[in-house]
Design a protein around this motif. Sequence first.
Motif, short mmCIF file in Angstrom:
data_model
loop_
_atom_site.label_atom_id
_atom_site.label_comp_id
_atom_site.label_asym_id
_atom_site.label_seq_id
_atom_site.Cartn_x
_atom_site.Cartn_y
_atom_site.Cartn_z
N GLY A 1 -52.56 -27.03 17.17
CA GLY A 1 -52.16 -27.11 15.77
C GLY A 1 -50.65 -27.02 15.61
N ALA A 2 -50.04 -26.07 16.32
CA ALA A 2 -48.59 -25.89 16.21
C ALA A 2 -47.85 -27.12 16.74
CB ALA A 2 -48.16 -24.64 16.98
N ALA A 3 -48.38 -27.70 17.84
CA ALA A 3 -47.74 -28.91 18.39
C ALA A 3 -47.83 -30.06 17.41
CB ALA A 3 -48.40 -29.27 19.72
N ALA B 1 -42.82 -27.86 22.28
CA ALA B 1 -41.95 -26.93 21.55
C ALA B 1 -42.61 -25.58 21.25
CB ALA B 1 -41.46 -27.58 20.26
N PRO B 2 -43.89 -25.54 20.80
CA PRO B 2 -44.48 -24.22 20.54
C PRO B 2 -44.51 -23.34 21.78
CG PRO B 2 -45.82 -25.94 19.57
CD PRO B 2 -44.80 -26.63 20.41
N LEU B 3 -44.85 -23.93 22.94
CA LEU B 3 -44.87 -23.16 24.19
C LEU B 3 -43.47 -22.66 24.54
CD1 LEU B 3 -47.26 -24.69 26.86
CD2 LEU B 3 -47.21 -22.38 25.94
N ALA B 4 -42.49 -23.59 24.43
CA ALA B 4 -41.11 -23.23 24.76
C ALA B 4 -40.61 -22.11 23.85
CB ALA B 4 -40.22 -24.46 24.65
N GLU B 5 -40.97 -22.24 22.55
CA GLU B 5 -40.56 -21.22 21.58
C GLU B 5 -41.21 -19.87 21.91
OE1 GLU B 5 -38.46 -21.39 19.26
OE2 GLU B 5 -38.93 -19.79 17.83
N SER C 1 -37.91 -10.11 15.66
CA SER C 1 -37.46 -11.00 16.72
C SER C 1 -38.28 -10.66 17.96
CB SER C 1 -35.98 -10.78 17.00
OG SER C 1 -35.77 -9.44 17.37
N GLY C 2 -38.09 -11.45 18.99
CA GLY C 2 -38.75 -11.17 20.25
C GLY C 2 -40.26 -11.22 20.13
N VAL C 3 -40.90 -10.28 20.83
CA VAL C 3 -42.37 -10.32 20.92
C VAL C 3 -43.01 -10.02 19.57
CG1 VAL C 3 -42.61 -7.92 21.64
CG2 VAL C 3 -44.29 -9.59 22.35
N ASP C 4 -42.35 -9.23 18.71
CA ASP C 4 -42.90 -8.97 17.38
C ASP C 4 -43.05 -10.26 16.58
OD1 ASP C 4 -42.95 -6.22 17.83
OD2 ASP C 4 -40.86 -6.01 17.23
#
Lengths: 315, 198
Positions: A26-28, A49-53, A218-221
Amino acid sequence: MNAVSQGPTWTVLLVPVLLGVLALCGAAFARVLDARADGRGISGGVLAAPLAESGRLLLQQRRAVVASDRLLARTGVVLVPVAAVLAALVVPLGDRTASDLSIGIVWFNAMEVVTWAALWMAGWGSNSVWGLLGGYRFVVQGLSYELPHMFALITVATGAGSLRVSDAVAAQESLWFVVWMPVAFVAFLLSALALSFSGPFDTATGRDIVGGVLAEYSGVDRLLLVAGRWLMLSAAAAMSVPLFLGGSGGPLLPGWLWTLVKAVAVLGLLVWVRSRTATLRMDRFAEFGWLVLIPLTLLQALVVAVVVVGMTGGM
Amino acid sequence: MAQAVVFWVCAIGAVAAGLAVFRVDSMARATFALLASFVLAAVPLLLLGLSYLGILVILMMIMEMVVMAVFMIMYMMNPAGLMPMSMVHNKKGSLAISTGTFVVLAVGVLLVDWPQRQGVPPPDVTFALGEALMGSHMLVMLVIGLGLFATIVSAVVLSHPRGRYDRFGDDLRRRPPDDPIPGSVDARSLTRIFGVGR
């Protein structure tokens, strides 16, 4: 079409994996639509891009505002994706389901509503005016779609004569619920977008409040919040298949593939609406929800109830 | 065995979360501690096999407490409940009331001659509940429902400062109505709502 039955226990572990893959798709697709709207070409980079992000966010340092409420913020951030996965537990894939609860439809609704508390906690806990506003916006918007959403679910339960998701699938063997419950279906899809704070209902993370709930994360949150949003949208898309689209019913292909095809199609439609509509202010939506959606969904429930009573010979 | 473990974890957790409501210094934390207490108290319903009631309690409590959080913070004395604050007021009075209530309830639990179970639970408890609500108790439920609804509507009507003449003008012909927060559902705003574009 085979009746849906309880799968072995290990299928529970399959739910987050499949839901995650669906969410990534879906994100892709959303990135592809964005790229097309911006006039860019569609490349492997756009698709990945979603994976890279996600990878970037995993490496990024998490930060917090001074005196933020860590406990509430962490709880809220973790609960958003957890609620989506828990909601998806009752969605059958083909003729197997991870947990065939006798009250599966109510379970799904309860887990969705966890998102309310979670997003509000995340917004409050970040100790930022933008996060606070975003959290409040999400709750306010919820008051406009939650009743139509519940009426849509009640309509399905009335048509199936049961709160069990497998019974809802079995009841659609001859006729899909979407055919004679179109209003409930539309209301369900609208609230699916709203519950995952995306599409025209993304005021909780709106640009006018610099990202709202997401502003200070930011980050994992941030990854958990954004992933949770996509997981919830995917869970609702997957749930619309057993509720309205006849579950695994379909010619030629095996049942599990039909479930996936339908879920991907609904998710694609939702993502398309999400990308192509402008943000809808929650005060406008409030009046639409209460003056248009609630009467229409009530009328839909009435029609279905009358048909069910008529078919069963008046109790 | 597993049931006993779940019960005791939830029972102790519910009491601990209940205590936390009065120990924390933030309205938001107090609200969600109370929510945790309610949810933990709902799990024993699931242990009794009342899955519908248990999940319904969890669902309603989450929705209710989230809305409650908004109001509890809104009505706090310090600015919007944003500052740290004590969750206890009138300590002596409330301690007396709560101790008294606890003693009365605990004595009741110990002294009441609890009846023995007669018969067996129905195979589908949810269905039995529905039949009870929609069968013999239908009239009561309808009256209560209508009464609650009428109360809500009349309370809103009485407390609302604006009436239809404020909205639609003296001759009730003004369209769209003059609302402090526009969001009017008429033909024009419907096209605005469904207006597609970026």
